[in-house]
Design an enzyme around this catalytic site. Structure first.
Site, PDB file in Angstrom:
ATOM      1  CG  HIS A 127      44.536 -15.022  -0.972  1.00 59.07           C
ATOM      2  ND1 HIS A 127      43.703 -14.247  -1.759  1.00 59.07           N
ATOM      3  CD2 HIS A 127      45.578 -14.221  -0.618  1.00 59.07           C
ATOM      4  CE1 HIS A 127      44.225 -13.032  -1.856  1.00 59.07           C
ATOM      5  NE2 HIS A 127      45.362 -12.985  -1.179  1.00 59.07           N
ATOM      6  CB  CYS A 128      48.986 -17.269  -4.116  1.00 61.66           C
ATOM      7  SG  CYS A 128      50.792 -17.253  -4.261  1.00 61.66           S
ATOM      8  N   PRO A 129      49.587 -15.132  -1.332  1.00 62.37           N
ATOM      9  CG  PRO A 129      50.845 -15.289   0.642  1.00 62.37           C
ATOM     10  CD  PRO A 129      49.928 -16.078  -0.238  1.00 62.37           C
ATOM     11  N   GLY A 132      49.385 -12.105  -4.862  1.00 62.88           N
ATOM     12  CA  GLY A 132      48.333 -11.177  -4.478  1.00 62.88           C
ATOM     13  C   GLY A 132      46.985 -11.514  -5.072  1.00 62.88           C
TER      14      GLY A 132
END
Length: 385
Positions: A127-129, A132
Site C-alpha cells: 500500500h503506497c501512501p 494513496g
C-alpha cells in the site's frame, strides 16, 4: 511538478539558447513531455482499481481437499488465530492459500488483505501512501512507470542544471559560485534533485529487481522464496513481458452500483431484528454507523439492544460473535451467552458514547442532532427480520 516547472521556466529555455540549435530546443520539450507522462501514470496508479476481490456475503461452503481434510471456516475451531488454508498448484508447486475472515473467501495465490484499504487485493505488492492506493495486479505497471519516470526527471534536471552552470561559467568567465549567483534556481534544483533521486532511484532499482525475479514487495519482505524456488519466476524476459505486456484483467467491481445494505442482514437468525441508523453521506474520517441488534420482542420499547460502533479501521482482523480471541471479542463484558438469550443488556467496557451507556434510541436521537444538517435521512430506521 514544482521543481520541474521551475526548471522549464527559469533554466531550460536559457540553456537552450546557450546550447543552440538543433539540440537546444529539445531540453525544455523533453522535460515537458516526460513530466506530462509522469502525471498521467500517477493518475492511472492512484485512480485505478488495483485488483480488489469482491467480498462474499457468507462464508464458502465446506469443502474436502484431496488429503481428506475438511477445509472450512467452521473447521478451524479453536485455531482461528491462524486462518485455515488449502493447497493450490502453481506451475507444479504447491502453494497454500489462506482464508480471509473479513472478506469471507479463500484468497487466490499472491493475494493479500490490505490493512489500510481493508480489501483483498490480487497480486498485492504494497500500500503506497504517496499515491494513496494499493499497488496490485491492475496498476503495478503504472506504478513502476511512475517511479521510473520520476527518477528520470530527477536525473535529467540534475544533469542539465550542472550543464547550465558550466556554460554560464564559461560564457562569463567566472567560477561555479558566480554561475550560481547568475542562476540560483539551478543551484537549488541541483541540491533538491540530488536528495530526491536517492529515494525514487533506490525504489526504482528495487522494483526493477522485483520485476526481473517476478516477486512482489510483500513476498520479498516476508522472505517467502529465501529457501525454496519461486514458482512464478519464468526467466527475466518472460517476467518482464508478464508485467508490462500481458493484458490487464477487467475490474471485478462495479463502483457505480448502489450499495445494498439489507442483504448483509438476510442471514440473521430467526427471532432477531437488526436495525441500522444511517447517518448520511459523511466523510471517511467522520463516517459512523450505529447498528443495534435486539433480542426477540415485538414490543420495540422492551427490546434489549447490543450497541455496536463501526468506523474507519486500519486492521484486517476477523470479528465473530463467538470468537473471544478476536480484536473486538472482549469489548463487551458483564453478560454471558445465556444472559443474551434472556434479553440482558450488555455493558460496553469502554463506551464511545460517554461513561454511561445509553439506549439505542438516545444514541440515534443524538446522532440526528449532531448530523442534522444531512437531512431527515440521518435518523432513518431500517428493520430486517
Amino acid at each position: 511538478m514544482t521543481p520541474l516547472a521551475l526548471f522549464v521556466a527559469f533554466v531550460s529555455f536559457k540553456l537552450a539558447d546557450l546550447i543552440g540549435k538543433p539540440l537546444g530546443p529539445l531540453v525544455p520539450a523533453t522535460a515537458v513531455v516526460v513530466g506530462a507522462f509522469d502525471v498521467i501514470v500517477l493518475v492511472l496508479t492512484s485512480g485505478r482499481d488495483p485488483g480488489i476481490i469482491p467480498r462474499n456475503l457468507r462464508p464458502p461452503e465446506s469443502d474436502v481437499d484431496a488429503s481428506g481434510q475438511q477445509d472450512s471456516v467452521a473447521s478451524s475451531g479453536a485455531g482461528r488465530s491462524l486462518p485455515p488454508t488449502r493447497d493450490e498448484y502453481v506451475n507444479g508447486v504447491v502453494v497454500k492459500v489462506k482464508y480471509c475472515h473479513t472478506c469471507l473467501l479463500y484468497r487466490p495465490p499472491r493475494c493479500s488483505h490490505c490493512s489500510v484499504c481493508n480489501n483483498c487485493v490480487e497480486r498485492f505488492d504494497h500500500h503506497c501512501p504517496w499515491v494513496g492506493q494499493c499497488i496490485g495486479k491492475r496498476n503495478y505497471r503504472f506504478f513502476f512507470m511512475f517511479i521510473s519516470s520520476t527518477t528520470f526527471l530527477c536525473l535529467y534536471v540534475f544533469g542539465f542544471c550542472w550543464v547550465n552552470l558550466l556554460l554560464i561559467a564559461r560564457k562569463y568567465g567566472c567560477g561555479l559560485g558566480g554561475a550560481v549567483v547568475e542562476s540560483p534556481v539551478s543551484g537549488f534544483l541541483i541540491v533538491y534533485t540530488f536528495v530526491t533521486a536517492w529515494f525514487v532511484g533506490g525504489l526504482t532499482a528495487f522494483h526493477s529487481y522485483l520485476v526481473c525475479t517476478n516477486q512482489t514487495t510483500y513476498e520479498n519482505f516476508r522472505y517467502r522464496y529465501e529457501r525454496k524456488a519461486n514458482p512464478y519466476n519464468r526467466g527475466v524476459a518472460a517476467n518482464i513481458a508478464e508485467i508490462f505486456l500481458s493484458p490487464i484483467p477487467a475490474s471485478k467491481n462495479d463502483f457505480r452500483a448502489r450499495v445494498a445494505v439489507d442483504h448483509y442482514y438476510d442471514s440473521a437468525p430467526s427471532g432477531q431484528y437488526y436495525y441500522t441508523y444511517s447517518l448520511g453521506p459523511l466523510s471517511s474520517e467522520s463516517k459512523i454507523s450505529f447498528n443495534t441488534r435486539g433480542s426477540l420482542s415485538f414490543d420495540m420499547a422492551q427490546a434489549s439492544f447490543d450497541l455496536g460502533y463501526s468506523g474507519k479501521r486500519t486492521s484486517a482482523a476477523a470479528v465473530d460473535d463467538d470468537d473471544s480471541s478476536s480484536d473486538f471479542g472482549d469489548i463487551y463484558r458483564g453478560a454471558g451467552a445465556g444472559d443474551l438469550e434472556r434479553g440482558a443488556t450488555q455493558q460496553p467496557r469502554h463506551s464511545i458514547f460517554g461513561r454511561t451507556p445509553r439506549k439505542a434510541d438516545d444514541v440515534a436521537e443524538g446522532a440526528v442532532e449532531k448530523f442534522g444538517h444531512y437531512g431527515a435521512a440521518a435518523g432513518r430506521l431500517h428493520a430486517v427480520v
